[in-house]
Motif scaffolding. Sequence first.
Motif, mmCIF file in Angstrom:
data_model
loop_
_atom_site.group_PDB
_atom_site.id
_atom_site.type_symbol
_atom_site.label_atom_id
_atom_site.label_comp_id
_atom_site.label_asym_id
_atom_site.label_seq_id
_atom_site.Cartn_x
_atom_site.Cartn_y
_atom_site.Cartn_z
ATOM 1 N N LYS A 18 47.713 -50.123 -15.717
ATOM 2 C CA LYS A 18 46.725 -50.345 -14.653
ATOM 3 C C LYS A 18 47.463 -50.514 -13.329
ATOM 4 O O LYS A 18 48.353 -51.368 -13.196
ATOM 5 C CB LYS A 18 45.876 -51.573 -14.974
ATOM 6 N N GLY A 21 45.073 -51.945 -6.713
ATOM 7 C CA GLY A 21 44.890 -51.432 -5.360
ATOM 8 C C GLY A 21 45.900 -52.031 -4.393
ATOM 9 O O GLY A 21 46.297 -51.406 -3.412
ATOM 10 N N GLY A 52 41.028 -52.684 -4.581
ATOM 11 C CA GLY A 52 40.450 -53.818 -3.845
ATOM 12 C C GLY A 52 40.622 -53.721 -2.333
ATOM 13 O O GLY A 52 39.631 -53.777 -1.593
ATOM 14 N N ARG A 73 34.349 -59.265 -7.879
ATOM 15 C CA ARG A 73 33.596 -59.093 -6.639
ATOM 16 C C ARG A 73 32.090 -59.175 -6.905
ATOM 17 O O ARG A 73 31.573 -58.450 -7.770
ATOM 18 C CB ARG A 73 33.897 -57.726 -6.011
ATOM 19 N N ASN A 166 29.999 -51.753 -10.720
ATOM 20 C CA ASN A 166 31.379 -52.025 -10.361
ATOM 21 C C ASN A 166 31.983 -52.894 -11.468
ATOM 22 O O ASN A 166 31.358 -53.860 -11.901
ATOM 23 C CB ASN A 166 31.362 -52.772 -9.010
ATOM 24 N N ALA A 169 39.014 -53.686 -12.385
ATOM 25 C CA ALA A 169 39.877 -52.677 -13.017
ATOM 26 C C ALA A 169 40.797 -53.277 -14.088
ATOM 27 O O ALA A 169 41.168 -52.581 -15.043
ATOM 28 C CB ALA A 169 40.693 -51.962 -11.948
HETATM 29 C C1 LIG Z 1 33.870 -56.253 -10.071
HETATM 30 C C2 LIG Z 1 35.163 -56.097 -9.349
HETATM 31 O O1 LIG Z 1 35.843 -57.092 -9.075
HETATM 32 N N1 LIG Z 1 35.536 -54.850 -9.029
HETATM 33 C C3 LIG Z 1 36.727 -54.552 -8.278
HETATM 34 C C4 LIG Z 1 37.109 -53.101 -8.611
HETATM 35 C C5 LIG Z 1 38.414 -52.678 -7.994
HETATM 36 C C6 LIG Z 1 39.573 -53.507 -8.504
HETATM 37 O O2 LIG Z 1 39.550 -54.151 -9.534
HETATM 38 O O3 LIG Z 1 40.667 -53.397 -7.681
HETATM 39 P P1 LIG Z 1 42.059 -54.177 -7.835
HETATM 40 O O4 LIG Z 1 42.656 -53.767 -9.116
HETATM 41 O O5 LIG Z 1 42.821 -53.699 -6.653
HETATM 42 O O6 LIG Z 1 41.797 -55.655 -7.774
HETATM 43 C C7 LIG Z 1 36.475 -54.697 -6.758
HETATM 44 O O7 LIG Z 1 35.363 -54.450 -6.308
HETATM 45 O O8 LIG Z 1 37.443 -55.025 -6.053
#
Ligand SMILES: CC(=O)N[C@@H](CCC(=O)OP(=O)(O)O)C(=O)O
Length: 259
Positions: A18, A21, A52, A73, A166, A169
């Motif tokens: 994984k 972001g 993120g 989120r 959503n 990740a």
């Molecule tokens: C529900 C939820 O928290 N979704 C995350 C999805 C993207 C993610 O997980 O990004 P990172 O791996 O960079 O943290 C968000 O909206 O940020």
Amino acid sequence: MTTSKSTQLTAPKSIVIKLGGSMLDGLNENFFANFKKLQATGHEIVIVHGGGPAINKALANNGISTTSINGIRVTSAEAIGIVQSTLVGQVNPALVHQLNKSGNQAIGLSGYDNQLLQCTILDKSTYGFVGEVQQVNTSFIEMLLKNGITPVISSISCTTDGEPLNINADTVASEIALAIKAESLQLVTDTPGIKIGGEIQETVTSEKVTDWIISGDIYGGMIPKVTAALDCLAAGIPSVQIVGDQLSGTTILQQEVYA
Ligand SMILES: CC(=O)N[C@@H](CCC(=O)OP(=O)(O)O)C(=O)O
Ligand SMILES: Nc1ncnc2c1ncn2[C@@H]1O[C@H](COP(=O)(O)OP(=O)(O)O)[C@@H](O)[C@H]1O
């Protein structure tokens, strides 16, 4: 299902990686070359990515603010479209491009594709449009891997009615690792492992991790990572690591190993 012994002995080992972001920007060719090396040593790789910071930027550009609860989120009706278009329309193709450039046969997917991630709504009154993975289309992933294709999966999916959702990740990565019975889950982030009192921890046990969440030493975006790690270890995935872009960091163990 029966699996012959010879199949077990020769079957390639799968690793779910994984990419957070927080660390996607500024990755260079050396980083992507690691994937080719793993494949050359008989590993099949599934990539899951977050985004993120890119989502935060896109939401801010649209004048939308969001909050997080323990790294998840809270995703409103106005935010979900932006989250989806950022992950599926921007972050995913940029990553697929870099992987293809470095010699992988990478294909970009979200949870929508061939019902890859079948989801329900986690808890609408608390989190809004956030999904809970109920099932993973493992035969689709296995078909791609068998054909030498590297799936690159964004953490977006939908309900059975097609309502977009959503999903964190880290959670998607652990659900996929569990479903395909991966030999290892690696969560790559912007810090080379879990830090406690300013010190990177080389190995930690699930018990300590739980204590550090309670004490607040593990917070925010690190919470979904350690939760993902604990879920995988409890279900028998042998190895879970939280690492930085040099792929070294913290190994999480189910329990203390005594010498
Ligand atoms: C529900 C939820 O928290 N979704 C995350 C999805 C993207 C993610 O997980 O990004 P990172 O791996 O960079 O943290 C968000 O909206 O940020
Ligand atoms: N104990 C901890 N050790 C290291 N990082 C931690 C810890 N607790 C919380 N964090 C935070 O978690 C962040 C990584 O999570 P996140 O920003 O969601 O990254 P990603 O985008 O890679 O998923 C770190 O940058 C740090 O701010």
